[in-house]
Design an enzyme around this catalytic site. Structure first.
Site, PDB file in Angstrom:
ATOM      1  N   GLU A 182      -1.181  -2.415  -2.804  1.00  0.00           N
ATOM      2  CA  GLU A 182      -1.664  -1.127  -3.288  1.00  0.00           C
ATOM      3  C   GLU A 182      -1.264  -1.007  -4.746  1.00  0.00           C
ATOM      4  OE1 GLU A 182      -0.465   3.340  -3.083  1.00  0.00           O
ATOM      5  OE2 GLU A 182      -1.215   2.740  -1.100  1.00  0.00           O
ATOM      6  N   CYS A 216       0.283   7.606  -6.542  1.00  0.00           N
ATOM      7  CA  CYS A 216      -0.819   6.656  -6.662  1.00  0.00           C
ATOM      8  C   CYS A 216      -2.174   7.296  -6.402  1.00  0.00           C
ATOM      9  CB  CYS A 216      -0.596   5.477  -5.712  1.00  0.00           C
ATOM     10  SG  CYS A 216      -0.412   5.951  -3.981  1.00  0.00           S
TER      11      CYS A 216
END
Length: 534
Positions: free
Chosen positions: A271, A305
């Protein structure tokens, strides 16, 4: 116009940054003592973002110490893999209870190490508990042997098994120190793997606290190991020892990990970065969208994020939306306190403060307008920066396309849905998006055209992230692989097919020539199609 006044543009709450009583020297030493390192290891000292005062004191793991961690984890993994999945699930459920019961200590640790608000820290407590419960409840069934259709009906008995990869290496970041450390480990452990984890040193105490609770819940010795050190020092040892790599961090580092994993022919889940977009359609509820924009851009001081850094707003509602968004942003309480009063906390590192400051100053110097924020707040603490809204951002400005990872968002007017989708997709990233509109069908059609792993309608990011039964991850430069759901568990396993064939198979029985057998088998295949067989 650009704001140049010295008057702060956001509200503040009282600064009360003294360490809570729960974070005793004895507790901090005990957690640091769980790091796998030699007795004469070098030490690394971290500081508290609220104050800049020393906080953690850790032994630094050498490559040899990492090798030792993998050796112990691999020996322990054999017994852990042999433990029935239902028994592993019981440990996860006890961990769930311990996280909730001991949450005050976890909240204090996250705030002390990361600088986020208690509100944002609590969401990590909830996330860790939800992940533990979900995989404890669903894991045994997902990992159980599964009957598959055989090659020949009634003659082939086919079963799919899921074996653990072995020892999973997890590299977790500083921005969500419990969620990113614990939930990936929870899933890998549920699948029967051992874990060697390198949390970011800045927030290692929180990761060690989670590991400590898992051992209290009954995890066998050495199944979860923690190492501390720079990637440049111990990254190669982590890669060489791993049977699978889970990484959360920058796209540049993710590319290198993908190359190294490919060379070793092991799997990796990554990620990575994002430049997430929010689309406000012309039929959006503007009050709700403005409140959602605050929730989208400023949690954990924008160090998230899936947070939003770009907003594309229909021209017909732009002025109303901007006015309400700016008003709400300026009213946010920014502060350092170990309670639930502050709405926006501190940045975590001096490096991140420099990045945020540089991005905003670059944009302003090239003509961008600051509507709210736009300055550091050393009067609150050394790493505080006001929630910031910019307009007039253009491609030559650094923050136009590059991830800022701070409390900074840019607003762009768009003529219609087509332009909004086109501009939202004009990025190398593809992690998360947000669409706001009253017509559900229209909003869903817009969402389906966005190039991102998750899209939230009339929500910032929590709807998709919290839907743990569904996969979460990025497209493009935002990464590979998925967290959550079936994918999030089975990526940590090796699928194996076992097929048991009866006497009759695709070859003709003794004494029957192929010239007779092939037409007979052809007739059978045709019949299976007519009866709907796959």
């Amino acid at each position: 116009m650009t704001i140049t006044t010295d008057t702060p543009t956001t509200a503040t709450v009282g600064v009360d940054a003294a360490l809570p009583a729960s974070l005793t020297p004895a507790l901090l030493r005990r957690l640091a003592g769980r790091v796998t390192a030699t007795t004469d290891a070098d030490r690394s000292v971290t500081t508290a973002p609220y104050t800049g005062e020393p906080l953690g004191d850790f032994p630094v793991s050498t490559p040899d110490a990492v090798d030792s961690a993998f050796d112990r984890a691999r020996r322990a993994q054999a017994g852990w893999a042999a433990t029935p999945a239902a028994e592993r699930a019981k440990i996860l459920l006890r961990f769930h209870d311990l996280v909730l019961k001991n949450q005050d200590t976890g909240l204090d640790l996250m705030q002390a190490e990361n600088g986020k608000t208690r509100r944002d820290a609590f969401l990590e407590i909830a996330d860790a508990a939800i992940a533990a419960r979900y995989y404890a409840r669903t894991g045994p069934k997902l990992l159980a042997p599964e009957r598959r259709r055989g090659a020949l009906p009634f003659l082939t008995h086919t079963t799919q098994l899921h074996h653990p990869k072995g020892v999973v290496a997890i590299i977790s970041p500083w921005n969500y120190p419990l969620s990113m450390a614990a939930t990936d480990a929870i899933t890998a452990l549920m699948a029967g793997n051992a874990v060697v984890q390198k949390p970011d040193t800045q927030t290692a105490l929180t990761a060690l606290w989670a590991m400590d609770l898992m051992y209290q819940a009954g995890l066998p010795k050495d199944v979860w190991q923690m190492v501390i050190g720079r990637g440049s020092s111990i990254g190669d040892a982590l890669m060489q020892g791993a049977d699978y790599m889970m990484f959360t961090g920058s796209t540049a580092t993710g590319r290198q990990i993908a190359r190294d994993a490919g060379e070793r022919l092991i799997g990796a889940s990554l990620e990575l970065g994002g430049k997430n977009a929010m689309l406000v359609l012309d039929d959006a509820d503007i009050d709700r969208a403005a409140a959602g924009a605050v929730a989208a851009a400023f949690p954990s001081a924008g160090q998230l994020c899936v947070s939003i850094e770009r907003m594309y707003v229909a021209e017909s509602v732009r002025d109303e939306f901007v006015a309400k968004f700016v008003e709400r942003t300026r009213a946010l309480n920014v502060g350092a306190a170990f309670d639930y009063r502050p709405e926006v906390g501190s940045l975590t590192t001096a490096k991140q403060l420099r990045t945020v400051t540089a991005h905003v100053e670059d944009a302003v110097s090239k003509g961008a307008t600051v509507l709210a924020g736009g300055r550091a707040r050393p009067d609150i603490g050394p790493l505080f920066y006001e929630p910031t809204i910019l307009t007039g951002v253009t491609p030559e400005m650094t923050l136009y396309a590059h991830e800022t990872f701070g409390p900074v968002v840019s607003i762009y007017p768009v003529a219609d849905d087509e332009e909004a989708v086109r501009r939202a997709n004009d990025t190398v990233y593809g992690l998360n998006s947000s669409v706001w509109g009253s017509d559900t069908k229209r909003a869903r059609e817009v969402a389906a055209r966005l190039h991102s792993g998750t899209v939230n309608i009339n929500d910032a990011f929590a709807a998709a992230w919290g839907s743990i039964d569904s996969p979460m991850g990025g497209m493009g430069d935002s990464g590979l692989g998925r967290r959550h759901g079936v994918d999030g568990l089975l990526k940590y396993t090796e699928a194996q097919t076992i097929a048991h064939q009866a006497r009759l198979n695709f070859y003709p029985p003794a004494g029957i020539p192929w010239r007779f057998w092939a037409p007979a088998l052809t007739a059978g295949l045709s019949a299976w199609k007519r009866f709907g067989a796959r």
